[in-house]
Scaffold this motif. Sequence first.
Motif, PDB file in Angstrom:
ATOM      1  N   ALA A  50       0.823  -1.202   0.000  1.00 44.12           N
ATOM      2  CA  ALA A  50       0.000   0.000   0.000  1.00 44.12           C
ATOM      3  C   ALA A  50       0.858   1.254   0.000  1.00 44.12           C
ATOM      4  N   VAL A  51       0.284   2.331  -0.526  1.00 46.74           N
ATOM      5  CA  VAL A  51       0.873   3.657  -0.426  1.00 46.74           C
ATOM      6  C   VAL A  51       0.009   4.421   0.557  1.00 46.74           C
ATOM      7  N   PHE A  52       0.639   5.069   1.527  1.00 45.65           N
ATOM      8  CA  PHE A  52      -0.084   5.809   2.541  1.00 45.65           C
ATOM      9  C   PHE A  52       0.223   7.295   2.415  1.00 45.65           C
ATOM     10  N   GLY A  53      -0.683   8.128   2.823  1.00 47.34           N
ATOM     11  CA  GLY A  53      -0.454   9.559   2.858  1.00 47.34           C
ATOM     12  C   GLY A  53      -0.810  10.111   4.220  1.00 47.34           C
ATOM     13  N   GLY A  77       2.707  -8.115  -4.478  1.00 44.03           N
ATOM     14  CA  GLY A  77       4.011  -7.470  -4.462  1.00 44.03           C
ATOM     15  C   GLY A  77       4.108  -6.438  -3.363  1.00 44.03           C
ATOM     16  N   GLY A  78       5.043  -5.531  -3.495  1.00 51.15           N
ATOM     17  CA  GLY A  78       5.243  -4.495  -2.498  1.00 51.15           C
ATOM     18  C   GLY A  78       5.886  -3.273  -3.118  1.00 51.15           C
ATOM     19  N   GLY A  93       8.322  -0.528  -6.971  1.00 47.53           N
ATOM     20  CA  GLY A  93       8.512  -1.805  -6.300  1.00 47.53           C
ATOM     21  C   GLY A  93       8.177  -2.934  -7.243  1.00 47.53           C
ATOM     22  N   GLY A  94       7.244  -3.797  -6.847  1.00 38.93           N
ATOM     23  CA  GLY A  94       6.821  -4.923  -7.668  1.00 38.93           C
ATOM     24  C   GLY A  94       6.956  -6.223  -6.909  1.00 38.93           C
ATOM     25  N   ARG A  95       7.368  -7.269  -7.636  1.00 41.91           N
ATOM     26  CA  ARG A  95       7.691  -8.565  -7.051  1.00 41.91           C
ATOM     27  C   ARG A  95       8.846  -9.117  -7.871  1.00 41.91           C
ATOM     28  N   PHE A 138      12.120  -6.216 -10.225  1.00 43.73           N
ATOM     29  CA  PHE A 138      11.730  -5.431  -9.053  1.00 43.73           C
ATOM     30  C   PHE A 138      12.497  -4.108  -9.032  1.00 43.73           C
ATOM     31  N   VAL A 139      11.803  -3.029  -8.756  1.00 47.51           N
ATOM     32  CA  VAL A 139      12.409  -1.690  -8.697  1.00 47.51           C
ATOM     33  C   VAL A 139      12.627  -1.326  -7.231  1.00 47.51           C
ATOM     34  N   TRP A 140      13.905  -1.169  -6.857  1.00 45.27           N
ATOM     35  CA  TRP A 140      14.249  -0.837  -5.470  1.00 45.27           C
ATOM     36  C   TRP A 140      14.250   0.658  -5.202  1.00 45.27           C
ATOM     37  N   TRP A 141      14.449   1.478  -6.234  1.00 43.76           N
ATOM     38  CA  TRP A 141      14.600   2.910  -5.972  1.00 43.76           C
ATOM     39  C   TRP A 141      14.096   3.721  -7.143  1.00 43.76           C
TER      40      TRP A 141
END
Length: 146
Positions: free
Chosen positions: A14-17, A39-40, A56-58, A82-85
């Motif tokens: 999830a993305v939180f604000g 994923g995350g 991110g992703g998986r 997967f994208v770390w940054w």
Amino acid sequence: MSRLSALWCTCALAVFGCTAAPHTEQVPTWTVAHRIANGGLASVWGTGPTDVWAAGGRSGHGLVLHFDGRDWIPQDDQPPGFVWWIYGSGPNDVYAAGEKGLVRHFDGKSWSPVDSHTQATLYGLWVAPTGEVWAVGGNQIGRAHV
């Protein structure tokens, strides 16, 4: 004492604000802004409230989302790992880094691959004001045995 007025945060799934009016006693509240099913998310970066990126992703499947001030929009051309940054110098100069030396660049219109000259996982990158891009990463040295 100054108070937090905005924060972009990522966590798995999830993305939180979080917002609170600056220089007030208002208590910040968190809300879920976007959920992903599989994923995350590992990184978030933006230039302002209508230009925020999350990545991110998986394993083997990347995910890059863009927030336009209203909606989180998955990008049409998702990376193969997967994208770390994710980081940039402005809305037309955004980079994503991740698995197997993955580096991609967004020019404001589309994403294109950038040759990193490595197969190591890239866990972070930084774009200098001069336009140079610096990345950090490495390979797993050992293996955990259960």
